[in-house]
Design an enzyme around this catalytic site. Structure first.
Site, PDB file in Angstrom:
ATOM      1  CB  SER A 122      72.032  -5.221  63.703  1.00 14.17           C
ATOM      2  OG  SER A 122      72.049  -6.255  63.482  1.00 14.17           O
ATOM      3  CE1 TYR A 152      59.892 -18.045  65.464  1.00 14.90           C
ATOM      4  CE2 TYR A 152      59.119 -19.092  63.917  1.00 14.90           C
ATOM      5  CZ  TYR A 152      58.959 -19.090  65.328  1.00 14.90           C
ATOM      6  OH  TYR A 152      58.464 -19.728  66.014  1.00 14.90           O
ATOM      7  CE  LYS A 197      77.934  -4.720  59.925  1.00 13.40           C
ATOM      8  NZ  LYS A 197      76.676  -4.757  60.281  1.00 13.40           N
ATOM      9  CE1 TYR A 248      74.617  -7.659  60.219  1.00 16.56           C
ATOM     10  CE2 TYR A 248      72.584  -6.664  59.324  1.00 16.56           C
ATOM     11  CZ  TYR A 248      74.171  -6.820  60.252  1.00 16.56           C
ATOM     12  OH  TYR A 248      74.247  -6.339  61.638  1.00 16.56           O
TER      13      TYR A 248
END
Length: 305
Positions: A51, A114, A169, A140
Site C-alpha cells: 500500500s 472489489y 500482515k 495481507y
C-alpha cells in the site's frame, strides 16, 4: 535468504515508498538509493509494492522494473517480499509469477479486491496464488481498504494446511484481531509470522506475541522503528521513550487523504527521497504542508539524513 527461515522472520521491514520523478516516471536511481540506505540502517527485510508503495498505480511492466531495482539494490543482504495483489485472482497469480521470475524472496497477497467473497473462495484465491509461485506467501489483511477481512478461521486453516503460507500482515486497528490471529495460527504452527501494519500498535502487538511490523513510517525514520522493535523484543526500558517518539511523528499520516502522498512528501522534506511526487493526488500545497510538518517535528540534530 528466505522468509520462511527462522532467522529471517519479520521484525522491522519497511513498506517501501516508490519514488517518482517530477515527470511522473519511477525514479529507479532514488529507489535503489532508498533501498541501500534502509539496509544500512538495520532493517530486516523490504516490502516493495505494498500500500505504501502505491501498488495500484503501476502496470505489470512497471511493477517488474520496480522489483528488479529493489532486488538488485538489496543484493541478497535482506529478503524482498513483493506485493503482488491485483483486482482478480488471475491478475494476482500473474503478478506472483512475474515477481518470482524477477527473483523476490516471497510475496505479500491481499484477498481479491472489489468483490466480497465467502471464506471458501478466499481460501481458493490464496491457494491459486500458492500454485503460481514457489516462494513463501504472506497474507495481507487490511479490511479498512479491502472491506474483506481475513477471519481467524481462514488463517487457522491456511496455517494448518499450507506450509507455503508463512505469515500474515494485519493492518487492523483492533488489537484483539491480532490476538485472535495469533491464537488461530500459532496453535497450528508456532513459527507462523504475525506482524502489524500500524506503528502505534507495535508494542501492544509484540507483547501479545507478534513478531514485529511492516512499516511505512520506516521510510521516514528507519533508525527509530528499528530501535523500537529491538527494544520491545529485548524488554529494554527505553521502549516508552522510543514509542513516544514514534507517536510524535504518527500524525504524518494525517497530512493527506489517502495518507501515502503526505508520507512521501514528508520523507522528501527530510531529504530521504528526491521528490515528493506521488501518483495518488495529495492535494494542492502538500509539499509546502509537509515542509512545515518537518520543520515542526524535527530540529537540525533530530533529522536522520
Amino acid at each position: 535468504m528466505n522468509v520462511k527461515e527462522p532467522d529471517a522472520v519479520i521484525r522491522l521491514w519497511p513498506a517501501l515508498l516508490t519514488p517518482i520523478t517530477t515527470t511522473g516516471a519511477v525514479d529507479h536511481d532514488d529507489l535503489a538509493a532508498l533501498t541501500g540506505d534502509l539496509i544500512a540502517r538495520g532493517v530486516d527485510g523490504l516490502v516493495p509494492l505494498g500500500s505504501t508503495g502505491e501498488f495500484t498505480e503501476f502496470g505489470p511492466a512497471e511493477r517488474a522494473a520496480i522489483l528488479e531495482t529493489v532486488v538488485a539494490a538489496a543484493g541478497g543482504h535482506v529478503p524482498v517480499l513483493a506485493g503482488v495483489s491485483g483486482l482478480s485472482t488471475r491478475e494476482t497469480c500473474a503478478l506472483a509469477a512475474q515477481a518470482t521470475d524477477v527473483g523476490v524472496d516471497g510475496v505479500l497477497v491481499f484477498p481479491p479486491l472489489y468483490w466480497k467473497v465467502p471464506e471458501d473462495r478466499l481460501a481458493g484465491h490464496f491457494r491459486e496464488v500458492l500454485a503460481a509461485t514457489d516462494r513463501p506467501v504472506v497474507l495481507y489483511d487490511f479490511p479498512a481498504l479491502t472491506a474483506q477481512p481475513l477471519p481467524p478461521s481462514l488463517l487457522r486453516r491456511l496455517a494448518a494446511e499450507e506450509p507455503q503460507v508463512v505469515g500474515a500482515k494485519l493492518t487492523v486497528r483492533d488489537i484483539t484481531a491480532i490476538t485472535a490471529a495469533l491464537d488461530a495460527t500459532r496453535s497450528q504452527r508456532p513459527g507462523f509470522a504475525v506482524v502489524t501494519g500500524f506503528e502505534d500498535l507495535i508494542p501492544a502487538a509484540m507483547w501479545a506475541g507478534a513478531d514485529g511490523a511492516i512499516s511505512g513510517l520506516a521510510n521516514l525514520q528507519p533508525d527509530l522503528l528499528v530501535a523500537l522493535v529491538a527494544a520491545v523484543r529485548a524488554g529494554r526500558p527505553e521502549v516508552a521513550a522510543l514509542y513516544e517518539r514514534v507517536m510524535a511523528i504518527f500524525d504524518v499520516y494525517g497530512l493527506s487523504m489517502p495518507a501515502i502522498p503526505g508520507l512521501k512528501a514528508a520523507t522528501a522534506a527530510l531529504g530521504r527521497i528526491a521528490s515528493p511526487r506521488s501518483r495518488l493526488d495529495g492535494g494542492a500545497g502538500l509539499a509546502e504542508a509537509a515542509t512545515l510538518w518537518a520543520d515542526a517535528h524535527y530540529d537540525a540534530e533530530a533529522v536522520v539524513a
